[in-house]
Design an enzyme around this catalytic site. Structure first.
Site, PDB file in Angstrom:
ATOM      1  N   GLY A  19       0.809  -1.214   0.000  1.00 28.72           N
ATOM      2  CA  GLY A  19       0.000   0.000   0.000  1.00 28.72           C
ATOM      3  C   GLY A  19       0.843   1.266   0.000  1.00 28.72           C
ATOM      4  N   SER A  20       2.103   1.155   0.422  1.00 27.90           N
ATOM      5  CA  SER A  20       2.982   2.325   0.421  1.00 27.90           C
ATOM      6  C   SER A  20       3.711   2.500  -0.910  1.00 27.90           C
ATOM      7  CB  SER A  20       4.012   2.210   1.557  1.00 27.90           C
ATOM      8  OG  SER A  20       3.374   2.358   2.803  1.00 27.90           O
ATOM      9  N   SER A  77       6.795   4.517   3.816  1.00 33.12           N
ATOM     10  CA  SER A  77       6.302   3.372   4.593  1.00 33.12           C
ATOM     11  C   SER A  77       5.310   3.901   5.616  1.00 33.12           C
ATOM     12  CB  SER A  77       7.452   2.654   5.304  1.00 33.12           C
ATOM     13  OG  SER A  77       6.925   1.725   6.229  1.00 33.12           O
ATOM     14  N   SER A  98       3.830   2.444   8.149  1.00 34.01           N
ATOM     15  CA  SER A  98       4.219   2.106   9.532  1.00 34.01           C
ATOM     16  C   SER A  98       5.580   2.693   9.887  1.00 34.01           C
ATOM     17  CB  SER A  98       4.284   0.595   9.697  1.00 34.01           C
ATOM     18  OG  SER A  98       5.293   0.067   8.838  1.00 34.01           O
ATOM     19  N   THR A 104       8.837  -1.123   7.777  1.00 35.03           N
ATOM     20  CA  THR A 104       8.947  -2.188   6.776  1.00 35.03           C
ATOM     21  C   THR A 104      10.419  -2.388   6.412  1.00 35.03           C
ATOM     22  OG1 THR A 104       6.730  -1.762   5.997  1.00 35.03           O
ATOM     23  CG2 THR A 104       8.196  -2.845   4.437  1.00 35.03           C
ATOM     24  N   ARG A 157      -3.096   0.754   2.984  1.00 31.51           N
ATOM     25  CA  ARG A 157      -3.733   0.781   1.654  1.00 31.51           C
ATOM     26  C   ARG A 157      -4.904   1.746   1.602  1.00 31.51           C
ATOM     27  NH1 ARG A 157      -5.078  -3.602   4.507  1.00 31.51           N
ATOM     28  NH2 ARG A 157      -7.198  -4.429   4.511  1.00 31.51           N
ATOM     29  N   GLU A 169      -6.146  -8.061  -0.378  1.00 32.05           N
ATOM     30  CA  GLU A 169      -6.016  -7.650   1.023  1.00 32.05           C
ATOM     31  C   GLU A 169      -7.373  -7.435   1.702  1.00 32.05           C
ATOM     32  OE1 GLU A 169      -2.832  -5.061   2.360  1.00 32.05           O
ATOM     33  OE2 GLU A 169      -2.095  -4.948   0.310  1.00 32.05           O
ATOM     34  N   HIS A 171      -0.363 -10.438 -26.563  1.00 32.89           N
ATOM     35  CA  HIS A 171       0.744 -11.187 -27.158  1.00 32.89           C
ATOM     36  C   HIS A 171       1.093 -12.432 -26.364  1.00 32.89           C
ATOM     37  CE1 HIS A 171       1.408  -7.969 -30.090  1.00 32.89           C
ATOM     38  NE2 HIS A 171       0.958  -7.207 -29.100  1.00 32.89           N
ATOM     39  N   LYS A 205       5.450 -10.607   8.841  1.00 35.97           N
ATOM     40  CA  LYS A 205       6.386  -9.553   9.288  1.00 35.97           C
ATOM     41  C   LYS A 205       6.929  -9.892  10.670  1.00 35.97           C
ATOM     42  CE  LYS A 205       4.670  -5.561   6.681  1.00 35.97           C
ATOM     43  NZ  LYS A 205       4.000  -4.267   6.699  1.00 35.97           N
TER      44      LYS A 205
HETATM   45  C1  F6R Z   1      -1.681  -3.104   4.577  1.00 38.61           C
HETATM   46  C2  F6R Z   1      -1.008  -2.903   3.302  1.00 38.61           C
HETATM   47  C3  F6R Z   1       0.334  -3.525   3.070  1.00 38.61           C
HETATM   48  C4  F6R Z   1       1.473  -2.603   3.589  1.00 38.61           C
HETATM   49  C5  F6R Z   1       2.845  -3.231   3.330  1.00 38.61           C
HETATM   50  C6  F6R Z   1       4.003  -2.311   3.704  1.00 38.61           C
HETATM   51  O1  F6R Z   1      -2.840  -2.301   4.626  1.00 38.61           O
HETATM   52  O2  F6R Z   1      -1.542  -2.259   2.458  1.00 38.61           O
HETATM   53  O3  F6R Z   1       0.468  -3.768   1.689  1.00 38.61           O
HETATM   54  O4  F6R Z   1       1.391  -1.353   2.956  1.00 38.61           O
HETATM   55  O5  F6R Z   1       2.953  -4.425   4.058  1.00 38.61           O
HETATM   56  O6  F6R Z   1       3.837  -1.775   4.988  1.00 38.61           O
HETATM   57  P1  F6R Z   1       4.029  -0.215   5.229  1.00 38.61           P
HETATM   58  O7  F6R Z   1       3.010   0.446   4.360  1.00 38.61           O
HETATM   59  O8  F6R Z   1       3.760  -0.004   6.684  1.00 38.61           O
HETATM   60  O9  F6R Z   1       5.437   0.090   4.830  1.00 38.61           O
END
Ligand code: F6R
Length: 351
Positions: free
Chosen positions: A55-56, A97, A99, A102, A149, A235, A251, A345
């Site tokens: 999502g990031s 990111s 969070s 990541t 996301r 997701e 193709h 994770k």
């Molecule tokens: C969860 C989501 C995931 C996170 C990914 C990376 O809603 O969309 O795809 O975005 O795991 O984590 P972040 O965004 O915290 O770096």
């Protein structure tokens, strides 16, 4: 189920529907955040890299597609621990990111620092923010409390504001204003309170239910939306989905819809169109659709609406986001939590 909107709100523990409703305001606020941030030094940027995951990272693809006809430098999206070899002092790197924790993004951030790249960080906090503050790197701190996301506005629009202020993009402000207004009108059609027979997002979810969505976009226009729809079905609805792009799929993928015929009847194809698609690609839609219609459960086309590219991209993203959440409710799952990603994770963090 899809007409019981109270049950949907009750089954949405992370407020995905509310976050989606708030997307128009999120986009407007995100623009302001991008205007307020200090700019990285220097003006001779030769490439832009957006590094992030999931999502990031999707905001990087939005920037790549939106910027391709507007930016004089390439945008590369990096979903990895390592950066491409070209990254150096003339590269502007957005490390994104939600969070801020990541591991792939933290690694790419460190590498960007070592290579002397110009960095801007977008995050809610975490280790990424700590490192950026210690390094004197500009940080765009976005509001916490929603799923990554659901934060594409926060994680993408500020990059437009930064590039605009660096003199690399023009006319974006009007695009962001149109985007907010357009989403405000679209949410009135897609919201849970609108019943199935009047709600295109619920109808799309019903098309996907007990089938596997195959989402096709076009290079340079809707490709990023196809990717987004696939990820959102994964997701939010915890279901498989696949995506590809015209003209490339003509193709190869096109040939693969003959066997096994009984499984192919479980696929549902969506073609995502944009009024600016190449005229030859438009011809391909019709021929491809004719070939596919007998092979799969159904084929439908949706066309982006809006004047500017931003509104058009998000008009389709909004539909797919709502549809994927409604699909979650059809499967009886809570759209918000992604426990499998969390488990993965956590397990990697201990190693
Ligand atoms: C969860 C989501 C995931 C996170 C990914 C990376 O809603 O969309 O795809 O975005 O795991 O984590 P972040 O965004 O915290 O770096």
């Amino acid at each position: 189920m899809l007409n019981d909107w109270q049950a949907m709100y009750a089954g949405d523990s992370m407020g995905m529907l509310e976050a989606l409703w708030n997307l128009p305001d999120q986009c407007a606020r995100a623009w302001e955040l991008g205007l307020a941030t200090p700019l990285p030094p220097g003006r001779d940027v030769r490439q832009v890299v957006v590094t992030g995951l999931g999502g990031s990272a999707i905001g990087g693809d939005l920037l790549r597609v939106y910027g391709s006809g507007r930016l004089s430098v390439p945008v590369v999206v990096n979903r990895d621990y390592v950066l491409p070899q070209f990254v150096g002092p003339q590269t502007l790197v957005f490390a994104v990111s939600y969070s801020g924790n990541t591991e792939e993004t933290l690694s790419a951030y460190r590498e960007a620092r070592e290579r002397g790249a110009r960095l801007v960080v977008l995050t809610t906090g975490g280790r990424l923010k700590e490192m950026a503050l210690a390094d004197g790197v500009p940080v765009i701190t976005v509001p916490a409390g929603i799923a990554p996301r659901a934060a594409t506005g926060y994680l993408f629009i500020p990059t437009l504001a930064v590039l605009s202020r660096m003199g690399m993009l023009s006319g974006v402000e009007a695009g962001v204003e149109e985007l907010s207004r357009h989403l405000q009108s679209l949410r009135e059609k897609y919201k849970p309170e609108v019943p199935l027979d009047e709600n295109p997002a619920k109808q799309m979810a019903a098309n996907f239910h007990n089938r596997i969505p195959v989402i096709w976009g076009a290079s340079g226009t809707t490709e990023v939306v196809a990717q987004r729809w696939k990820g959102q079905v994964n997701e939010n609805a915890k279901a498989p989905a696949y995506w590809n792009v015209f003209p490339e799929l003509n193709h190869n993928e096109l040939v693969g819809f003959q066997y096994p015929p009984e499984l192919l009847q479980r696929l549902y194809i969506v073609i995502l169109r944009d009024p600016r698609d190449h005229p030859r690609v438009v011809l391909r839609y019709a021929v491809t659709r004719e070939i596919m219609e007998k092979a799969v459960a159904g084929v439908t086309e949706v066309t982006a609406t809006g004047r500017d590219g931003l509104a058009r991209l998000y008009s389709l993203i909004y539909l797919g986001d709502y549809a994927s959440i409604y699909l979650a409710f059809l499967y009886g799952v809570d759209p918000g939590p992604v426990k499998v990603i969390d488990r993965l994770k956590a397990s990697l963090a201990g190693k």
